[in-house]
Design an enzyme around this catalytic site. Structure first.
Site: not given
Ligand SMILES: *Cc1c(COP(=O)(O)O)cnc(C)c1O
Length: 404
Positions: A96, A118, A385
């Site tokens: 991210k 969010e 990830s």
């Protein structure tokens, strides 16, 4: 099937991936969305912007991430050679941060002073709080109250980084409601505020822009596997929440027709309404939070409840580019159940000394099930990830039988 070389050129100028995508926002948000699209269009062609982005990816985030040969996992499965793309080794523990860095640079260009976001599992909130601190932005993170309880460690991290975490109690009190609150905030504070959306979802240009900021994952993996194996992989596997880590890995390979791609969704407790988040199993075409895509809704179009052991995959809709890749047959989508994910979490930890995020474990679980269908000289790349530190409590509870 559409020409693969054309696929990598999407979306069109209005943000459409075939029938999916587009811009579905209230009139009050149109100027902000347009400003963002215009600014991003300039930035993506600006060598100065791209250089600053690349430089931060390497010095602040830790790119390139290794492509690691999982020797014991490969042996155990008696199947193909399995490589892990180690996004878990990035700063803040997941892919991210790539997107967060890209968007904060854009926010700076637009003269904004405040970012909102969010978050589900908290990983995107942490990434946003991190880049906000680094660039001196005010930062507010909207998070479902249920998720705050599931991921209290990440809540503490965001607060240490100087962000304000606002609990959202509406509805199911998870990611969907947190996005609603963030959009509401954006409408009210649009002049000062950039909405740093965390996945390849929402109104154009977000699905394209977020994908572009993560494209580096696949570009590196492609180069690394060619170096190590002198050929392309046979299969790419990634988990799919909104779809950013998956499209980040897939995009550089879209043109390589011999490379299969599988996205793995959350099968939860089973494929009955309310018990999973596998949008491609039992989902349908609809519009939610700015875009047209596959989503889970009932007969009346009411968005269904979702469930997954991993908060980061617990969302009723999937990014529009994935809907299109599935329609045209370029990518396939499968799912993994909570039980299988917990088993795979322990296997990877014990076989490779790597504790994976529960989200990423969905991709690992797929491999554990399907490796035996492949040949020993074939090559798989799994996108790892994120790392699993945030999930330790959750897994311990699940194993104790109190898991939800
Ligand atoms: C957020 C998250 C995901 C799911 O989001 P995508 O946009 O689908 O990638 C997957 N893995 C990890 C580690 C995450 O933090």
């Amino acid at each position: 099937m559409q020409e693969s070389s054309e696929l990598s050129q999407l979306p069109d100028i209005d943000g459409h991936f075939g029938p999916y995508g587009g811009v579905f926002v209230p009139e009050t948000l149109m100027p902000a969305v347009r400003q963002l699209a215009d600014e991003y269009d300039i930035a993506r062609h600006d060598i100065g912007f791209q250089n600053e982005f690349s430089s931060l990816l390497s010095t602040f985030c830790g790119r390139p991430t290794p492509l690691y040969f999982a020797e014991r996992l490969s042996e155990k499965l008696c199947g193909p050679r399995i490589y892990l793309k180690r996004e878990d080794l990035l700063h803040t523990g997941a892919h991210k941060i790539n997107n967060a860095v890209g968007q904060i640079l854009l926010a700076k260009r637009m003269g904004k002073t405040r970012v909102i976001a969010e978050t589900g599992a908290g990983q995107h909130g942490v990434a946003t709080a991190t880049v906000a601190a680094r660039f001196g932005f005010e930062c507010v993170i909207y998070m479902g109250k249920v998720d705050m309880e599931r991921q209290s460690l990440n809540v503490a991290r965001m607060e240490f980084l100087g962000a304000k975490v606002v609990p959202v109690t509406a509805g199911q009190a998870t990611l969907k409601e947190a996005i609603n609150e963030a959009m509401r905030d954006w409408v009210t504070n649009v002049r000062s505020t950039h909405y740093l959306l965390g996945t390849a979802y929402g109104p154009h240009p977000y699905p394209m822009m977020v994908r572009d900021f993560h494209r580096v994952i696949g570009e590196e993996a492609r180069r690394q596997i060619l170096e190590k194996e002198k050929r392309l992989p046979d299969l790419l596997v990634a988990c799919v929440g909104g779809g950013s880590n998956a499209i980040g890995l897939f995009h550089a390979f879209l043109k390589d027709e011999q490379v299969r791609m599988v996205g793995v969704e959350a099968g939860g407790r089973g494929l009955t309404p309310g018990n999973h988040a596998a949008r491609f199993q039992g989902g349908k075409l609809g519009i939610l939070q700015g875009t047209k895509t596959y989503l889970l809704a009932d007969e009346d179009g009411q968005i269904q409840l979702t469930h997954s052991v991993s908060a980061g995959l617990d969302y009723a809709a999937v990014g529009p580019e994935h809907s299109y890749l599935r329609d045209v047959g370029r990518a396939e989508y499968d799912y993994a159940s909570d039980d299988d994910v917990i088993a795979a979490f322990l296997s990877l930890s014990r076989l490779e000394g790597i504790i994976p995020a529960l989200e990423s474990t969905h991709a690992v679980s797929y491999i554990m099930k399907h490796a035996k269908e492949m040949l020993s000289d074939q090559i798989i790349i799994v996108n790892l990830s994120g790392r699993g530190d945030k999930d330790v409590q959750q897994v311990a509870q699940y194993r104790a039988g109190s898991g939800t």
